[in-house]
Design an enzyme around this catalytic site. Structure first.
Site, mmCIF file in Angstrom:
data_model
loop_
_atom_site.group_PDB
_atom_site.id
_atom_site.type_symbol
_atom_site.label_atom_id
_atom_site.label_comp_id
_atom_site.label_asym_id
_atom_site.label_seq_id
_atom_site.Cartn_x
_atom_site.Cartn_y
_atom_site.Cartn_z
ATOM 1 N N LEU A 141 0.863 -1.170 0.000
ATOM 2 C CA LEU A 141 0.000 0.000 0.000
ATOM 3 C C LEU A 141 0.906 1.229 0.000
ATOM 4 C CD1 LEU A 141 -2.628 -0.919 2.782
ATOM 5 C CD2 LEU A 141 -2.917 -1.129 0.304
ATOM 6 N N ASP A 142 0.481 2.299 -0.662
ATOM 7 C CA ASP A 142 1.236 3.544 -0.614
ATOM 8 C C ASP A 142 1.361 4.009 0.837
ATOM 9 O OD1 ASP A 142 1.141 3.483 -3.365
ATOM 10 O OD2 ASP A 142 -0.515 4.918 -3.519
ATOM 11 N N ALA A 143 2.412 4.773 1.130
ATOM 12 C CA ALA A 143 2.592 5.305 2.482
ATOM 13 C C ALA A 143 1.395 6.144 2.908
ATOM 14 C CB ALA A 143 3.877 6.127 2.553
ATOM 15 N N GLY A 144 0.776 6.837 1.945
ATOM 16 C CA GLY A 144 -0.366 7.688 2.254
ATOM 17 C C GLY A 144 -1.706 6.980 2.207
ATOM 18 N N THR A 145 -1.705 5.682 1.959
ATOM 19 C CA THR A 145 -2.945 4.895 1.920
ATOM 20 C C THR A 145 -3.001 3.998 3.144
ATOM 21 O OG1 THR A 145 -2.994 4.905 -0.498
ATOM 22 C CG2 THR A 145 -4.296 3.221 0.611
#
Length: 311
Positions: A141-145
């Site tokens: 998962l993206d760091a921001g997700t």
């Protein structure tokens, strides 16, 4: 990080990229495959996959880790990660609820917390299969997700889950709030994705990109936005963000992909409204179907409350 640029020699014509590049650079195929999966290998200017076939005379660009550290070594420093919640753990897998601002594994240029380090701090051992610093990781998962993800603890689980993600037998359901109202309200986006030609950190819909399919349905419509349930058929980097940005309905808060910064500020969002809500797969131990869910965290819930109050 070191950038290497070199042409493909005649003798490697037709060879798989991971095998050919490993031979050219003196690295293991595992390390090269990890670099390709991280988007660190480009072939004639486009992101390359480990299974791509080499053509003599084509131009390869490779971003290599710092040379002072052997990239085949696993270097994991235990670091407690605030908000990292274990949803399930057994001998084969650990399922976590990943908080915002946390990457899945260490990577060049990232100095923040990671899931791998957080699990180590909790005393949870994970599989040793996989590339350096990413062992046990079967998806990201993206760091921001935020949201639910699974990590392999056993070698068998790593192999079974890697194959499941590759064969697309895993059910991945996200919640997303996008600007405006997609038309139709329920639909499928089938548009290939590749690296953006001008911005290295971004991706875009490209005619020669990798096949990418996103299914969505509208759960709630607000005056300026829509809450969607999103099912991923493929799992490209930034896929949901790229697809809805291409439709001119970027994820709320996702200013990097065209979201309205004024709206983001009003909602108090500093990242995209995107949450991995549900993950389903056949358990690697016995094949039974299991599902794990995660509810949106406080920042996303607050933004929803603001939309609902204005509706």
């Amino acid at each position: 990080m070191t950038l290497r640029s070199l042409p493909v020699p005649d003798g490697l014509e037709g060879m798989r990229l991971d095998a050919g590049l490993a031979r050219m650079l003196g690295l293991s195929r595992t390390v090269v495959a990890a670099l390709a999966e991280d988007g660190a290998v480009r072939l004639d200017g486009s992101a390359a996959m480990k299974s791509d076939r080499l053509t003599a005379g084509s131009w390869l660009e490779v971003e290599l880790p710092d040379p002072e550290r052997d990239p085949s070594e696993r270097v994991v420093t235990a670091q407690a990660v605030e908000g990292l919640e274990v949803l399930h753990e057994d001998d084969e897998i650990v399922v976590v609820d990943k908080p915002v601002g946390v990457a899945v594994h260490p990577s060049p240029g990232w100095g923040g917390p990671t899931v791998v380090a957080g699990l180590a701090a909790l005393g949870i051992s994970i599989a040793t299969s996989g590339a350096a610093e990413r062992q046990g990781i079967v998806h990201r998962l993206d760091a921001g997700t935020t949201g639910v993800m699974v990590v392999a603890k056993s070698e068998r689980a790593y192999s079974v889950l890697k194959n499941a993600f590759r064969e697309r037998t895993v059910s991945k359901t996200y919640l997303a709030v996008v600007q405006g109202h997609p038309d139709p309200s329920d639909g499928t986006i089938d548009a290939p994705i590749d690296r953006h030609p001008k911005h290295d950190w971004r991706f875009a819909v490209m005619t020669d990109g990798k096949p990418s399919v996103t299914h969505y349905r509208t759960l709630e419509a607000f005056p300026a936005a829509s809450l969607l349930e999103v099912e991923l058929e493929t799992g490209r980097t930034h896929q949901i963000r790229v697809h809805f940005s291409a439709l001119r309905h970027p994820c709320v808060g996702d200013t990097g992909y065209g979201a309205d910064p004024t709206l983001s500020k009003r909602l108090g969002l500093t990242r995209q409204w995107l949450h991995a809500h549900r993950l389903g797969f056949h358990h690697p131990a016995d094949g039974r179907w299991v599902e794990y869910t995660s509810e949106p965290p406080a920042d996303l819930a607050h933004a929803l409350d603001v939309f609902r109050a204005a509706a």
